[in-house]
Design a protein around this motif. Sequence first.
Motif, PDB file in Angstrom:
ATOM      1  N   ILE A 322       0.849  -0.996   0.113  1.00 33.85           N
ATOM      2  CA  ILE A 322      -0.227   0.008   0.066  1.00 33.85           C
ATOM      3  C   ILE A 322       0.859   1.331  -0.057  1.00 33.85           C
ATOM      4  CG2 ILE A 322      -2.041   1.261   1.217  1.00 33.85           C
ATOM      5  CD1 ILE A 322      -2.503  -1.592   2.541  1.00 33.85           C
ATOM      6  N   ASN A 323       0.752   1.889  -0.825  1.00 32.82           N
ATOM      7  CA  ASN A 323       1.466   3.111  -1.092  1.00 32.82           C
ATOM      8  C   ASN A 323       0.768   4.691  -1.061  1.00 32.82           C
ATOM      9  OD1 ASN A 323       3.752   1.316  -1.950  1.00 32.82           O
ATOM     10  ND2 ASN A 323       3.071   1.417  -4.044  1.00 32.82           N
ATOM     11  N   ARG A 324       1.185   5.437  -0.060  1.00 28.26           N
ATOM     12  CA  ARG A 324       0.349   6.629   0.385  1.00 28.26           C
ATOM     13  C   ARG A 324       0.932   7.809  -0.923  1.00 28.26           C
ATOM     14  NH1 ARG A 324      -1.122   8.604   6.100  1.00 28.26           N
ATOM     15  NH2 ARG A 324      -0.670   6.544   6.570  1.00 28.26           N
ATOM     16  N   VAL A 325      -0.457   8.124  -1.507  1.00 29.60           N
ATOM     17  CA  VAL A 325      -0.228   9.142  -2.511  1.00 29.60           C
ATOM     18  C   VAL A 325      -0.239  10.506  -1.725  1.00 29.60           C
ATOM     19  CG1 VAL A 325      -0.879  10.257  -4.457  1.00 29.60           C
ATOM     20  CG2 VAL A 325      -0.892   7.858  -4.417  1.00 29.60           C
ATOM     21  N   SER A 326      -1.144  10.680  -0.798  1.00 27.04           N
ATOM     22  CA  SER A 326      -1.444  12.016  -0.313  1.00 27.04           C
ATOM     23  C   SER A 326      -2.436  11.670   1.005  1.00 27.04           C
ATOM     24  CB  SER A 326      -2.178  13.056  -1.077  1.00 27.04           C
ATOM     25  OG  SER A 326      -3.717  12.327  -1.167  1.00 27.04           O
ATOM     26  N   ASN A 327      -2.075  12.672   2.087  1.00 24.21           N
ATOM     27  CA  ASN A 327      -3.189  12.784   3.418  1.00 24.21           C
ATOM     28  C   ASN A 327      -4.297  13.276   3.247  1.00 24.21           C
ATOM     29  OD1 ASN A 327      -1.765  11.007   5.173  1.00 24.21           O
ATOM     30  ND2 ASN A 327      -0.394  12.570   5.806  1.00 24.21           N
ATOM     31  N   SER A 328      -4.403  14.329   2.250  1.00 23.04           N
ATOM     32  CA  SER A 328      -5.528  15.189   2.463  1.00 23.04           C
ATOM     33  C   SER A 328      -5.747  15.830   0.754  1.00 23.04           C
ATOM     34  CB  SER A 328      -5.419  16.433   3.173  1.00 23.04           C
ATOM     35  OG  SER A 328      -6.522  17.282   3.246  1.00 23.04           O
ATOM     36  N   PRO A 329      -6.555  15.020   0.294  1.00 23.56           N
ATOM     37  CA  PRO A 329      -7.783  13.798   0.766  1.00 23.56           C
ATOM     38  C   PRO A 329      -6.624  12.716   0.827  1.00 23.56           C
ATOM     39  CG  PRO A 329      -7.948  14.147  -1.533  1.00 23.56           C
ATOM     40  CD  PRO A 329      -7.261  15.375  -1.391  1.00 23.56           C
ATOM     41  N   TYR A 330      -7.060  11.684   1.723  1.00 26.81           N
ATOM     42  CA  TYR A 330      -6.165  10.379   1.754  1.00 26.81           C
ATOM     43  C   TYR A 330      -6.467   9.708   0.689  1.00 26.81           C
ATOM     44  CZ  TYR A 330      -4.782   5.919   3.523  1.00 26.81           C
ATOM     45  OH  TYR A 330      -4.435   4.613   3.812  1.00 26.81           O
ATOM     46  N   LYS A 331      -5.415   9.236  -0.004  1.00 24.01           N
ATOM     47  CA  LYS A 331      -5.492   8.255  -1.275  1.00 24.01           C
ATOM     48  C   LYS A 331      -4.097   7.428  -1.250  1.00 24.01           C
ATOM     49  CE  LYS A 331      -5.553   8.690  -6.371  1.00 24.01           C
ATOM     50  NZ  LYS A 331      -5.318   9.618  -7.358  1.00 24.01           N
ATOM     51  N   VAL A 332      -4.535   6.145  -1.526  1.00 22.61           N
ATOM     52  CA  VAL A 332      -3.383   5.000  -1.666  1.00 22.61           C
ATOM     53  C   VAL A 332      -3.427   4.496  -3.043  1.00 22.61           C
ATOM     54  CG1 VAL A 332      -3.553   4.714   0.600  1.00 22.61           C
ATOM     55  CG2 VAL A 332      -4.774   3.248  -0.926  1.00 22.61           C
ATOM     56  N   GLU A 333      -2.159   3.975  -3.592  1.00 25.19           N
ATOM     57  CA  GLU A 333      -2.145   3.206  -4.615  1.00 25.19           C
ATOM     58  C   GLU A 333      -1.549   1.678  -4.371  1.00 25.19           C
ATOM     59  OE1 GLU A 333       0.345   5.450  -7.280  1.00 25.19           O
ATOM     60  OE2 GLU A 333      -1.407   6.653  -8.010  1.00 25.19           O
ATOM     61  N   TYR A 334      -1.658   0.875  -5.061  1.00 28.19           N
ATOM     62  CA  TYR A 334      -1.166  -0.515  -4.722  1.00 28.19           C
ATOM     63  C   TYR A 334      -0.120  -0.719  -5.522  1.00 28.19           C
ATOM     64  CZ  TYR A 334      -5.365  -0.442  -1.949  1.00 28.19           C
ATOM     65  OH  TYR A 334      -6.421  -0.131  -1.100  1.00 28.19           O
ATOM     66  N   GLY A 335       1.030  -1.376  -5.148  1.00 27.27           N
ATOM     67  CA  GLY A 335       2.078  -1.779  -5.774  1.00 27.27           C
ATOM     68  C   GLY A 335       2.695  -3.362  -5.293  1.00 27.27           C
ATOM     69  N   THR A 336       3.965  -3.445  -5.226  1.00 36.76           N
ATOM     70  CA  THR A 336       4.510  -4.762  -5.008  1.00 36.76           C
ATOM     71  C   THR A 336       5.902  -4.461  -4.607  1.00 36.76           C
ATOM     72  OG1 THR A 336       5.401  -4.998  -7.389  1.00 36.76           O
ATOM     73  CG2 THR A 336       3.168  -5.897  -6.966  1.00 36.76           C
ATOM     74  N   VAL A 337       6.263  -5.704  -3.764  1.00 39.76           N
ATOM     75  CA  VAL A 337       7.820  -5.779  -3.258  1.00 39.76           C
ATOM     76  C   VAL A 337       8.158  -7.235  -3.285  1.00 39.76           C
ATOM     77  CG1 VAL A 337       7.264  -5.677  -0.935  1.00 39.76           C
ATOM     78  CG2 VAL A 337       9.230  -4.919  -1.383  1.00 39.76           C
ATOM     79  N   GLU A 338       9.522  -7.497  -3.819  1.00 36.88           N
ATOM     80  CA  GLU A 338       9.879  -8.811  -3.614  1.00 36.88           C
ATOM     81  C   GLU A 338       9.832  -9.514  -2.219  1.00 36.88           C
ATOM     82  OE1 GLU A 338      11.466  -6.175  -4.745  1.00 36.88           O
ATOM     83  OE2 GLU A 338      12.145  -6.645  -6.966  1.00 36.88           O
ATOM     84  N   LEU A 339       9.221 -10.755  -2.308  1.00 44.06           N
ATOM     85  CA  LEU A 339       9.025 -11.358  -0.785  1.00 44.06           C
ATOM     86  C   LEU A 339      10.192 -11.486  -0.033  1.00 44.06           C
ATOM     87  CD1 LEU A 339       6.769 -14.246  -2.256  1.00 44.06           C
ATOM     88  CD2 LEU A 339       6.036 -12.394  -0.719  1.00 44.06           C
TER      89      LEU A 339
END
Length: 394
Positions: A322-339
């Motif tokens: 979960i990658n936070r894009v902004s706090n106001s307004p709160y917004k996230v995008e979904y990414g990946t990381v190697e296990l």
Amino acid sequence: MKVLYAQSGGVTSVINASAYGVLDEAQKAGLEVYVGIHGISGVLRENLLKINGKDIEGLKYTPSAAFGSCRRKLKTQKDINKLFEIFEKYEIEYFFYNGGNDSMDTAWKLYTEAKKRNIPLKVIGVPKTVDNDLPHTDHCPGYGSAAKYIATAIMEATLDLRSMYVDSTRVFVMEIMGRHAGWLSAAAGLGWLNGIGADLILFPEVPFNKEKFLERVDESIRRKGYCSIAVSEGIKYPDGFFVADMGYTDSFGNRQLGGVGFTIAGMIRSELSLKTHVAIPDYLQRSGRHIASKTDVDEAEAVGRQAVKLALDGVSGVMVTINRVSNSPYKVEYGTVELNKVAEVTKYLPDDFHTDFEVTEEYIEYAKPLIEGELFPKFKDGLPVYTIFKEVEE
């Protein structure tokens, strides 16, 4: 094409929302779906449940692990070989493991073994932990709801203390989960958003100084007559020893901790002669679905759905982030990381999120969006209705 999903590690109030996301998304894609009962331990026993056709909508509102969890590491090649025999028998092409640091280590081992065998098994990690200590993700599903529970509980308990301190208990101590990282104990400071919270917080990142601590308790008593304290189970002395080490380890090799709240209260009674009360929320803080954060529920479901989309796109060997894009307004995008970048790695509470005994504005800004909103379960006869699969009982 067939899918296998399983849950692992300590449970949360929203892990089943992730299960719903995985299972529903997989069925929408026309896949045959199985779950492992009690995580990888159940898979090794070939204890699988076919989900297609079952009513899974209630999973979004049900706490704990509806399909059973486990605390088991893959330590032997024999176990790995057994798992691949089962994968082959059931023609499993996609494996989703829903858990924390140790669970991602299991997923990584299965991913690397599949590559070694040149088997097209797709392995995706679905994040989960109330401890919020997984690296490379802004936060973890499960944390927001546990933080909301803790913040609310310490507010209510402190109001109780404030009402009674004149000739009764003067110090309230709440023992909070958190072996190495202070994310959960930090949540005890969120109540100050609405005017009342923990007066002192003991973080595992800050070496415990008895004299300095008692001075702060005494100062609070002299200033307002009472003191409300949140203490992480994992606080350590400057020499690195846990304040509440019980003297043995669990199946993951972790030192077992317990009773730090009573240890702290005992210091206060003996040194300051103050009446104390101790509360240990324990399982309640991680499975308190009745007060779960809507943000947390929605994101838990979303990471499950994203895991399936990634696998269908041919991605493997990663955990959803979960990658936070902004706090106001709160917004996230979904990414990946190697296990392997997540496996057995701990993300600590940043220095700018806390002082020795308090949280900072930076932490409050970070945590506030994670506890917002409510998504209550349905109620019947005055009690919440939760989904229970009889097949999980052994």
